[in-house]
Design a protein around this motif. Sequence first.
Motif, PDB file in Angstrom:
ATOM      1  N   GLU A  16       0.823  -1.206   0.000  1.00 27.79           N
ATOM      2  CA  GLU A  16       0.000   0.000   0.000  1.00 27.79           C
ATOM      3  C   GLU A  16       0.864   1.266   0.000  1.00 27.79           C
ATOM      4  O   GLU A  16       0.517   2.251  -0.634  1.00 27.79           O
ATOM      5  CB  GLU A  16      -0.942  -0.004   1.203  1.00 27.79           C
ATOM      6  N   VAL A  17       1.990   1.230   0.706  1.00 28.58           N
ATOM      7  CA  VAL A  17       2.929   2.363   0.679  1.00 28.58           C
ATOM      8  C   VAL A  17       3.406   2.590  -0.753  1.00 28.58           C
ATOM      9  O   VAL A  17       3.441   3.713  -1.246  1.00 28.58           O
ATOM     10  CB  VAL A  17       4.133   2.120   1.622  1.00 28.58           C
ATOM     11  N   ASN A  18       3.766   1.510  -1.427  1.00 27.07           N
ATOM     12  CA  ASN A  18       4.235   1.620  -2.803  1.00 27.07           C
ATOM     13  C   ASN A  18       3.115   2.017  -3.750  1.00 27.07           C
ATOM     14  O   ASN A  18       3.355   2.685  -4.756  1.00 27.07           O
ATOM     15  CB  ASN A  18       4.900   0.324  -3.251  1.00 27.07           C
ATOM     16  N   ALA A  19       1.883   1.612  -3.464  1.00 28.03           N
ATOM     17  CA  ALA A  19       0.741   2.004  -4.294  1.00 28.03           C
ATOM     18  C   ALA A  19       0.570   3.522  -4.266  1.00 28.03           C
ATOM     19  O   ALA A  19       0.214   4.132  -5.271  1.00 28.03           O
ATOM     20  CB  ALA A  19      -0.524   1.310  -3.817  1.00 28.03           C
ATOM     21  N   MET A  46       5.311 -10.548  -3.332  1.00 27.51           N
ATOM     22  CA  MET A  46       4.584  -9.350  -3.708  1.00 27.51           C
ATOM     23  C   MET A  46       5.264  -8.796  -4.956  1.00 27.51           C
ATOM     24  O   MET A  46       6.464  -8.542  -4.949  1.00 27.51           O
ATOM     25  CB  MET A  46       4.611  -8.303  -2.595  1.00 27.51           C
ATOM     26  N   LEU A  47       4.503  -8.646  -6.017  1.00 22.74           N
ATOM     27  CA  LEU A  47       5.029  -8.041  -7.234  1.00 22.74           C
ATOM     28  C   LEU A  47       4.514  -6.617  -7.303  1.00 22.74           C
ATOM     29  O   LEU A  47       3.330  -6.371  -7.101  1.00 22.74           O
ATOM     30  CB  LEU A  47       4.561  -8.814  -8.469  1.00 22.74           C
ATOM     31  N   LEU A  48       5.409  -5.686  -7.564  1.00 20.64           N
ATOM     32  CA  LEU A  48       5.030  -4.283  -7.682  1.00 20.64           C
ATOM     33  C   LEU A  48       5.110  -3.883  -9.149  1.00 20.64           C
ATOM     34  O   LEU A  48       6.180  -3.852  -9.728  1.00 20.64           O
ATOM     35  CB  LEU A  48       5.943  -3.405  -6.822  1.00 20.64           C
ATOM     36  N   GLU A  49       3.961  -3.613  -9.733  1.00 17.28           N
ATOM     37  CA  GLU A  49       3.872  -3.256 -11.151  1.00 17.28           C
ATOM     38  C   GLU A  49       3.971  -1.748 -11.285  1.00 17.28           C
ATOM     39  O   GLU A  49       3.285  -1.004 -10.587  1.00 17.28           O
ATOM     40  CB  GLU A  49       2.533  -3.744 -11.702  1.00 17.28           C
ATOM     41  N   LYS A  50       4.827  -1.304 -12.171  1.00 16.73           N
ATOM     42  CA  LYS A  50       5.010   0.129 -12.403  1.00 16.73           C
ATOM     43  C   LYS A  50       4.784   0.403 -13.880  1.00 16.73           C
ATOM     44  O   LYS A  50       5.432  -0.195 -14.733  1.00 16.73           O
ATOM     45  CB  LYS A  50       6.424   0.554 -12.000  1.00 16.73           C
ATOM     46  N   LYS A  51       3.848   1.263 -14.177  1.00 17.41           N
ATOM     47  CA  LYS A  51       3.594   1.658 -15.560  1.00 17.41           C
ATOM     48  C   LYS A  51       4.660   2.668 -15.966  1.00 17.41           C
ATOM     49  O   LYS A  51       5.020   3.546 -15.192  1.00 17.41           O
ATOM     50  CB  LYS A  51       2.215   2.305 -15.697  1.00 17.41           C
ATOM     51  N   ILE A  52       5.189   2.488 -17.165  1.00 16.89           N
ATOM     52  CA  ILE A  52       6.169   3.449 -17.668  1.00 16.89           C
ATOM     53  C   ILE A  52       5.590   4.121 -18.904  1.00 16.89           C
ATOM     54  O   ILE A  52       4.758   3.557 -19.607  1.00 16.89           O
ATOM     55  CB  ILE A  52       7.525   2.793 -17.986  1.00 16.89           C
ATOM     56  N   HIS A  63       0.675  -6.678  -6.406  1.00 14.98           N
ATOM     57  CA  HIS A  63       0.024  -7.962  -6.656  1.00 14.98           C
ATOM     58  C   HIS A  63       0.514  -8.918  -5.574  1.00 14.98           C
ATOM     59  O   HIS A  63       1.721  -9.114  -5.428  1.00 14.98           O
ATOM     60  CB  HIS A  63       0.385  -8.502  -8.040  1.00 14.98           C
ATOM     61  N   TYR A  64      -0.411  -9.490  -4.827  1.00 11.71           N
ATOM     62  CA  TYR A  64      -0.077 -10.357  -3.710  1.00 11.71           C
ATOM     63  C   TYR A  64      -0.226 -11.816  -4.145  1.00 11.71           C
ATOM     64  O   TYR A  64      -1.277 -12.223  -4.625  1.00 11.71           O
ATOM     65  CB  TYR A  64      -0.983 -10.062  -2.517  1.00 11.71           C
TER      66      TYR A  64
END
Length: 82
Positions: free
Chosen positions: A31-34, A56-62, A41-42
Motif C-alpha cells: 500500500e505504501v508503494n501504491a 509481492m510483485l510491484l507493477e510500475k507503468k512506464i 500484486h499479492y
Amino acid sequence: MEILNVDINTLNDYVANSSKPHFMQSGAWGEVNAARGTIPHYLIVKDNTEIIGSAMLLEKKIQLLMVRVMLKVIMMHFLISC
C-alpha cells in the motif's frame, strides 16, 4: 504446486505467522508503494493445501514516449562509439 493471486488479508496472515516476518513482505508495504504509483500484486505459493511461500510483485507503468527517447539515446551512443 501452484501460484495464486490473493487478497491483502491472506498475504498479511501468512506473513504474520511466518518464522521471520518483515514489514517489506506485508500488504502494508504494498500500500505504501501504491501511493507512489505502483500496483501491488499479492501472491502465495501452495503445495497441495499448504502455503509454502509468498511474494509481492510491484507493477510500475512506464511512459512509452520516455522509453522511445531512452532507446534513441542508447542507439545514438552505440552508433557514435562504433
